[in-house]
Design a protein around this motif. Structure first.
Motif, short mmCIF file in Angstrom:
data_model
loop_
_atom_site.label_atom_id
_atom_site.label_comp_id
_atom_site.label_asym_id
_atom_site.label_seq_id
_atom_site.Cartn_x
_atom_site.Cartn_y
_atom_site.Cartn_z
N LEU A 1 91.68 -27.36 44.68
CA LEU A 1 93.06 -27.15 45.11
C LEU A 1 93.11 -26.40 46.44
CD1 LEU A 1 96.08 -27.35 44.52
CD2 LEU A 1 95.91 -25.20 43.24
N VAL A 2 92.28 -25.39 46.60
CA VAL A 2 92.24 -24.63 47.85
C VAL A 2 91.86 -25.55 49.01
CG1 VAL A 2 91.01 -22.83 49.13
CG2 VAL A 2 91.75 -22.41 46.77
N LEU A 3 90.83 -26.37 48.81
CA LEU A 3 90.41 -27.30 49.86
C LEU A 3 91.47 -28.35 50.13
CD1 LEU A 3 86.65 -27.81 48.91
CD2 LEU A 3 87.57 -26.50 50.83
N ALA B 1 90.67 -37.43 41.33
CA ALA B 1 89.25 -37.07 41.32
C ALA B 1 88.90 -36.30 40.07
CB ALA B 1 88.91 -36.25 42.57
N GLY B 2 89.81 -35.44 39.62
CA GLY B 2 89.56 -34.66 38.43
C GLY B 2 89.57 -35.48 37.16
N ARG B 3 90.13 -36.67 37.20
CA ARG B 3 90.20 -37.52 36.01
C ARG B 3 89.09 -38.57 35.97
NH1 ARG B 3 96.80 -38.56 35.67
NH2 ARG B 3 97.37 -36.36 35.59
N GLY B 4 88.22 -38.53 36.97
CA GLY B 4 87.04 -39.40 36.93
C GLY B 4 87.27 -40.83 37.35
N HIS B 5 88.32 -41.11 38.10
CA HIS B 5 88.55 -42.48 38.56
C HIS B 5 87.48 -42.87 39.59
CE1 HIS B 5 92.61 -43.21 36.82
NE2 HIS B 5 92.63 -41.89 36.81
N THR C 1 97.50 -35.80 45.11
CA THR C 1 97.31 -37.03 44.33
C THR C 1 95.83 -37.39 44.24
OG1 THR C 1 99.48 -37.87 44.98
CG2 THR C 1 97.88 -39.48 44.17
N VAL C 2 95.16 -37.33 45.38
CA VAL C 2 93.74 -37.67 45.41
C VAL C 2 92.93 -36.67 44.58
CG1 VAL C 2 91.73 -37.85 46.91
CG2 VAL C 2 93.89 -38.85 47.62
N ALA C 3 93.24 -35.38 44.72
CA ALA C 3 92.51 -34.36 43.97
C ALA C 3 92.73 -34.54 42.47
CB ALA C 3 92.97 -32.97 44.40
N SER C 4 93.95 -34.91 42.07
CA SER C 4 94.24 -35.13 40.65
C SER C 4 93.45 -36.30 40.11
CB SER C 4 95.75 -35.37 40.47
OG SER C 4 96.04 -35.73 39.14
N MET D 1 86.47 -43.24 42.76
CA MET D 1 87.16 -42.66 43.89
C MET D 1 87.05 -43.48 45.17
SD MET D 1 88.94 -40.32 42.90
CE MET D 1 89.51 -39.86 44.52
N ASP D 2 85.95 -44.20 45.38
CA ASP D 2 85.86 -44.95 46.61
C ASP D 2 86.94 -46.03 46.69
OD1 ASP D 2 84.74 -46.32 44.51
OD2 ASP D 2 83.12 -47.21 45.68
N THR D 3 87.18 -46.70 45.57
CA THR D 3 88.21 -47.74 45.53
C THR D 3 89.60 -47.14 45.62
OG1 THR D 3 86.79 -49.15 44.18
CG2 THR D 3 89.14 -49.67 44.22
N VAL D 4 89.85 -46.09 44.83
CA VAL D 4 91.17 -45.45 44.82
C VAL D 4 91.51 -44.90 46.19
CG1 VAL D 4 92.51 -43.54 43.87
CG2 VAL D 4 91.09 -44.93 42.37
N LEU D 5 90.55 -44.23 46.82
CA LEU D 5 90.80 -43.64 48.14
C LEU D 5 91.05 -44.73 49.18
CD1 LEU D 5 88.19 -40.75 48.20
CD2 LEU D 5 90.68 -40.52 48.25
N GLY D 6 90.30 -45.83 49.07
CA GLY D 6 90.53 -46.94 50.00
C GLY D 6 91.94 -47.50 49.87
N VAL D 7 92.38 -47.70 48.64
CA VAL D 7 93.74 -48.21 48.41
C VAL D 7 94.78 -47.24 48.94
CG1 VAL D 7 95.43 -48.78 46.63
CG2 VAL D 7 93.08 -49.62 46.42
#
Length: 261
Positions: free
Chosen positions: A170-172, A76-80, A71-74, A82-88
């Motif tokens: 994806l590998v990571l 990240a690929g869409r340019g959201h 979910t997080v990788a997806s 990320m600091d806010t999204v990851l925190g949530v």
């Protein structure tokens, strides 16, 4: 020999560093610290679901950690942002995991062990899972090493050479989910990211090249495990936090050494 719980604990911790050393280097290089936090916090939800559904602990943790990482990788690929999204995501996953655990009486008793780890309770079967999972992560990273390194340094260069930055992510992602699933019983959900980041950050102060840094991070992680277990035995402190504390002291020493060098 494996009947000695300290020997099993040391073997478990050293086995884990085979994965956290090289993977942690990529986490530091790609500034994925919060990514690791989100994935490791989700592991508590995986533990609760595993207990509730009667699944093996490692299987439930891996499924949820992998779902969170993907979910997080997806995103990240869409340019959201990320600091806010990851925190949530990180705090929501941990909260839902703790709420789910409150409905399972047997899990409430052992919840601290899953939050902060219980490396001294590692069994022979746990050792097999830990070494097997760590070897799988290390092998995956070694197999894709050059492509991962190129995508980390410059994604445009990776694309020009026919490599996919998305595939590298994806590998990571898979490697991180596997590591979290393996590490949950050793250092716990709240300390997994620290074991990934601190030894790698320490190695970065001392190493000259990427391969050297990955090897140094593995060695530093192993030294932190042995030192943390010794400190835990001597001072009667929790083993998981003691390991991370020793790693933090080694990081401070590396800063001093680099400044004087």
């Amino acid at each position: 020999m494996l009947d000695d719980f300290l020997i099993r604990a040391a073997l478990a911790g050293i086995g884990l560093t085979l994965a956290t050393g090289p993977l942690g280097s990529f986490v530091v290089w790609r500034r994925m610290a919060y990514f690791g936090d989100a994935t490791s916090h989700a592991a508590i939800l995986g533990v609760a679901l595993a207990f509730g559904a009667g699944l093996p602990l490692y299987a439930g943790t891996l499924v949820v950690a992998l779902a969170m990482a993907l979910t997080v990788a997806s995103l990240a690929g869409r340019g959201h942002a990320m600091d806010t999204v990851l925190g949530v995501l990180a705090h929501s996953a941990l909260a839902f995991g703790l709420v789910a655990a409150s409905f399972i009486p047997a899990l409430r008793v052992d919840l601290t062990a899953f939050l902060f780890g219980d490396i001294l309770a590692v069994s022979r079967s746990d050792l097999a899972v830990i070494w097997g999972g760590a070897a799988l992560v290390a092998g995956l990273l070694a197999w894709r090493w050059q492509g991962l390194l190129t995508a980390t340094v410059n994604e445009e260069l990776a694309q020009a050479s026919g490599q996919s930055p998305r595939h590298a992510r994806l590998v990571l992602t898979v490697a991180l989910a596997l590591t979290v699933a393996v590490a949950i019983k050793i250092v716990g959900a709240l300390l997994i990211a620290a074991l990934l980041i601190v030894p790698a950050a320490t190695a970065r102060q001392l190493a000259r090249g990427p391969e050297t840094m990955a090897l140094a991070a593995t060695g530093i992680g192993a030294a932190a495990v042995l030192g943390g277990l010794q400190a835990s035995l001597h001072f009667d402190t929790p083993a998981g936090p003691s390991i991370v504390a020793v790693a933090a002291v080694m990081f401070v020493l590396s800063l001093i050494i680099r400044r004087r060098g």
